[in-house]
Every structure is written in structure tokens, then in C-alpha cells.
Design a protein around this motif. Structure first.
Motif, short mmCIF file in Angstrom:
data_model
loop_
_atom_site.label_atom_id
_atom_site.label_comp_id
_atom_site.label_asym_id
_atom_site.label_seq_id
_atom_site.Cartn_x
_atom_site.Cartn_y
_atom_site.Cartn_z
N ASP A 103 -3.94 11.04 4.27
CA ASP A 103 -5.23 9.82 4.04
C ASP A 103 -5.66 8.45 3.32
O ASP A 103 -6.02 8.26 3.00
CB ASP A 103 -7.09 10.88 4.70
CG ASP A 103 -6.65 11.38 5.25
OD1 ASP A 103 -6.73 11.64 6.32
OD2 ASP A 103 -7.46 13.03 4.28
N ALA A 104 -3.91 8.87 2.22
CA ALA A 104 -3.70 8.42 1.37
C ALA A 104 -2.84 6.42 1.98
O ALA A 104 -2.82 5.78 0.93
CB ALA A 104 -3.19 8.88 0.05
N GLU B 163 -4.66 2.85 -7.26
CA GLU B 163 -5.89 3.27 -7.29
C GLU B 163 -5.57 5.46 -6.66
O GLU B 163 -6.83 5.83 -7.37
CB GLU B 163 -6.55 2.78 -5.49
CG GLU B 163 -7.12 1.95 -5.58
CD GLU B 163 -7.35 0.95 -4.30
OE1 GLU B 163 -8.61 0.32 -3.52
OE2 GLU B 163 -6.55 1.90 -3.13
N LEU B 164 -4.36 5.61 -7.21
CA LEU B 164 -3.90 6.35 -7.22
C LEU B 164 -3.72 7.48 -9.06
O LEU B 164 -3.48 6.76 -9.41
CB LEU B 164 -2.50 6.98 -6.45
CG LEU B 164 -2.28 6.31 -5.01
CD1 LEU B 164 -0.91 6.55 -4.52
CD2 LEU B 164 -3.88 7.16 -4.13
N GLN C 84 -0.49 12.03 -8.11
CA GLN C 84 0.15 11.55 -6.69
C GLN C 84 0.40 10.08 -6.27
O GLN C 84 1.33 10.09 -5.33
CB GLN C 84 -1.79 10.22 -5.98
CG GLN C 84 -3.15 11.72 -6.08
CD GLN C 84 -4.25 11.59 -5.88
OE1 GLN C 84 -4.74 10.05 -6.56
NE2 GLN C 84 -5.54 11.78 -4.53
N GLN C 85 0.11 9.32 -7.61
CA GLN C 85 1.87 8.59 -7.22
C GLN C 85 2.68 9.25 -7.31
O GLN C 85 3.84 8.95 -6.50
CB GLN C 85 1.60 7.48 -8.99
CG GLN C 85 0.33 7.01 -8.55
CD GLN C 85 0.65 5.74 -9.90
OE1 GLN C 85 1.20 5.39 -10.07
NE2 GLN C 85 -0.76 5.62 -10.33
N ASP D 287 0.83 -1.70 -0.04
CA ASP D 287 -0.07 0.04 0.49
C ASP D 287 0.58 1.18 0.19
O ASP D 287 2.02 1.26 0.13
CB ASP D 287 -0.90 -0.15 0.58
CG ASP D 287 -0.20 -0.14 2.78
OD1 ASP D 287 0.76 -0.09 2.59
OD2 ASP D 287 -0.98 -0.32 2.78
N ARG E 238 -4.42 2.87 0.89
CA ARG E 238 -4.31 3.01 -0.45
C ARG E 238 -3.69 2.39 -1.52
O ARG E 238 -2.27 1.90 -0.99
CB ARG E 238 -4.84 4.23 -0.92
CG ARG E 238 -6.07 4.90 -0.52
CD ARG E 238 -6.57 6.34 -1.07
NE ARG E 238 -7.33 6.38 -2.84
CZ ARG E 238 -6.98 7.36 -3.24
NH1 ARG E 238 -7.38 8.17 -2.77
NH2 ARG E 238 -7.41 7.01 -4.26
N ALA E 239 -4.25 1.05 -2.74
CA ALA E 239 -2.48 0.82 -3.67
C ALA E 239 -2.41 1.71 -4.12
O ALA E 239 -3.40 3.08 -4.96
CB ALA E 239 -3.66 -0.39 -4.06
#
Length: 347
Positions: free
Chosen positions: A126-127, A134-135, A139-140, A94, A130-131
Motif C-alpha cells: 500500500d506504499a 515519508e517512510l 521501510q526504506q 515515489d 508515497r515518497a
């Protein structure tokens, strides 16, 4: 880290692509290597990281030779973080696990705390659960930066970090990345072909092309005081207008005479004068008129392409409430703070 590149040469496939490169990046500064594709920028960045050998010269970090004659310190010993173009996130972990991945030598609770701090710094507090898939791309990229910063490197290297993103996002993300680097007090070296990214992020920019570092300096100086024609053409917009300089440094142009620091050796000399769009002012009371041959709406401004009576063309940025049609003639004058002159090239 104070990074010093001294007369470096790099290449691949047995061919030198970049040589004679020298510049210094002070502790905490953000630098950028800006230039066209295949200019050798990424190869030089990888040499700083320790992934590629130097063909000549040396690279030093805080005075220590990282690469040089008989020396090539391995990447893991350079205290340098790398943010790759493709993010290189691990899909089976994650987001928090990705940021924490390089902290395996630290106690688990301490590593997790550091990773959470870095995610908060890049706006992804808040991420963590997450995987990566999913971004969004932006964001990645933030996760990749957080991972690089988590290990407290002395320098961060970024290889075309925003190239896969929508152009509208690049400038805002570049500003966010710069803010995160400054918050941590970590210097960085960025590779890009985008002036928008370079101007948004970097304290100092090196323009790379034609096998050499053409100029190293502030964005303002590259734009207003380019060292040569290559830099003038690659950085910003503008045209070269024909002129003639006398031995006192007066340059005669279609707009009249302007003053230059360049003086001919006793005889008149043909030159080209660099005019940026913000140097050419729309003025209804100006004695010189030009015909609009093209216009590009940019919201707050129009970029007009103007043809002078002698057939030469210039560009002018004009507030968008001055809405003129193609073919219309408008008054123009120069407002030159920096007169940049190059000797006329002969074929």
C-alpha cells in the motif's frame, strides 16, 4: 548463482587489508561476512559487485570468472543486485517508481506489475504512491530490497543494511529480508558487524579479522566449534578458563576433569578452555560454589558473572526466577556438549 571466492585479496590506498580469502556460497544460500569495522568486509563485497578490483585471486559466479587475472566483468554484466547502507532511493520518485526504476527495458505494464509484486513481498503493497522520505528507515530498507529483487538478480549483496536502524528492529527485519530472499530463490551475501543480524539471516557466516577470513561455516559451528581464539572471542559470549590437559585428553579445571579431543604429546600441557554462559549451570546441589560479582537482567534470564575460589571468572545464564544478589555464593557445575581447548599463550 553459486559464488566462489578463491584466494582473494582486496585493499585500498595501496594497502592490502584482506588476503587469502576463499569460500563458496551455494545457489540460494544466504551468506554473511561478519567482523569488526575496517576489516575489509565492504571492500570485498564491492569486489564481488565489480566496483573494486581484486589485488589477487579470483571471484567466480556459476563457474564464470567475474574478477581475476586480466578479467574484471563490469557490474551491470554480473546479474548482481546491490542494497546499499544508505538505501540510495531516488527522492524525486515515489516508492513504486523507485522499485520500477531498474526495469526500464521491460514493457511499462509488465515492469509495474513486477514492482507491485515485490512491494507486496516486502510488506509494502500500500506504499507505492508515497515518497521515500515519508517512510521509516526500516521501510526504506524494504524498498531498497524490493528494487534489488525486481530485476531478478542471480545474487543480492547487502552492505550493512540495518546499521541505521533501532537495534530492536534489526533482528525482525533481518528475518523478513531472509524470507523475501528465500521466496524468490535468490542467494545473498551480507556484510555486518552485528551477530544478531548474521545469526538471523545467514545460512553460512565468515568471520573476518586480522587481515584474513578466520572461519567460514554455520552459526552453530562458529559458536560451539570456533577455529581459533579470534572467532571464540568475537562470536557470542564466553570466557577462557585455565586448565591442564594430559596425554589422554583429560583436562583438569576448577570444575573437575573434562574430556577433550586435544591430547598432549606425552606431557601435561597448559591450556585455556572456552566456556560459554550456557555451559555453566546453576545447581544448588553442586559441590563447587562461586561468588556473584555482577549480574545483568535480560528478562527471561540473568547473566551472572561468577568468581571462583582461585580468582578466575566465568559467566552463567540463569532463569530469572533465580534472583540472587551480588556477593551471594551459588552452586555451579559444567554441562559441556563441546569442549573447546586452545593451547595457553605465553607472553
Amino acid at each position: 548463482m553459486r559464488l566462489e571466492v578463491d584466494n582473494a585479496a582486496v585493499g585500498y590506498g595501496g594497502r592490502t587489508v584482506l588476503s587469502g580469502v576463499s569460500f563458496a556460497l551455494e545457489q540460494g544460500e544466504v551468506g554473511c561476512l561478519l567482523g569488526p569495522s575496517a576489516a575489509g568486509k565492504t571492500t570485498l563485497l564491492r569486489a564481488v559487485a565489480g566496483f573494486e578490483p581484486l589485488l589477487a585471486g579470483a571471484i567466480r559466479g556459476d563457474g564464470q570468472v567475474l574478477s581475476g587475472p586480466g578479467v574484471r566483468l563490469p557490474p551491470e554484466s554480473r546479474h548482481v543486485g546491490m542494497v546499499f547502507q544508505d538505501h540510495a532511493l531516488l527522492p524525486h520518485l515515489d516508492v513504486l517508481g523507485n522499485v520500477q526504476f531498474g526495469l526500464f527495458r521491460q514493457p511499462r505494464r509488465q515492469a509495474e506489475s513486477r514492482a507491485r509484486d515485490m512491494l507486496e513481498l516486502v510488506g509494502l503493497a500500500d506504499a507505492g504512491a508515497r515518497a521515500p522520505h515519508e517512510l521509516s528507515g526500516g521501510q526504506q530498507q524494504r524498498v531498497a530490497l524490493a528494487r534489488a529483487l525486481a530485476a531478478r538478480p542471480r545474487l543480492v549483496l547487502l552492505d550493512e543494511p540495518f546499521s541505521s536502524l533501532d537495534p530492536n528492529l534489526r533482528e525482525s527485519l533481518a528475518l523478513d529480508v531472509r524470507a523475501a530472499l528465500k521466496h524468490e530463490g535468490v542467494g545473498a551475501l551480507l556484510v555486518t558487524h552485528s551477530q544478531i543480524e548474521a545469526f538471523a539471516m545467514a545460512d553460512r557466516i565468515g568471520v573476518v579479522g586480522l587481515g584474513h577470513l578466520q572461519q567460514w561455516g554455520r552459526a552453530y559451528d562458529l559458536y560451539h566449534r570456533p577455529a581459533n581464539r579470534f572467532v571464540a572471542g568475537f562470536v557470542g559470549e564466553g570466557v577462557l578458563l585455565s586448565g591442564r590437559v594430559d596425554d589422554e585428553g583429560h583436562v583438569t579445571t576448577p570444575f573437575g576433569a573434562v574430556r577433550s579431543r586435544v591430547a598432549a604429546a606425552g606431557t601435561a600441557t597448559d591450556v585455556d578452555v572456552l566456556l560459554r554462559p550456557d555451559d555453566v549451570i546453576h545447581d544448588d546441589d553442586a559441590p563447587l560454589q562461586a561468588r556473584i560479582v555482577a549480574r545483568h537482567f535480560r528478562g527471561a534470564e540473568f547473566l551472572y558473572t561468577l568468581e571462583l575460589d582461585d580468582g578466575q571468572r566465568v559467566e552463567s545464564l540463569v532463569p530469572s526466577h533465580h534472583d540472587h544478589a551480588v556477593g551471594q555464593r551459588i552452586g555451579v557445575r559444567l554441562d559441556l556438549e563441546h569442549v573447546v581447548v586452545f593451547p595457553r599463550e605465553t607472553q
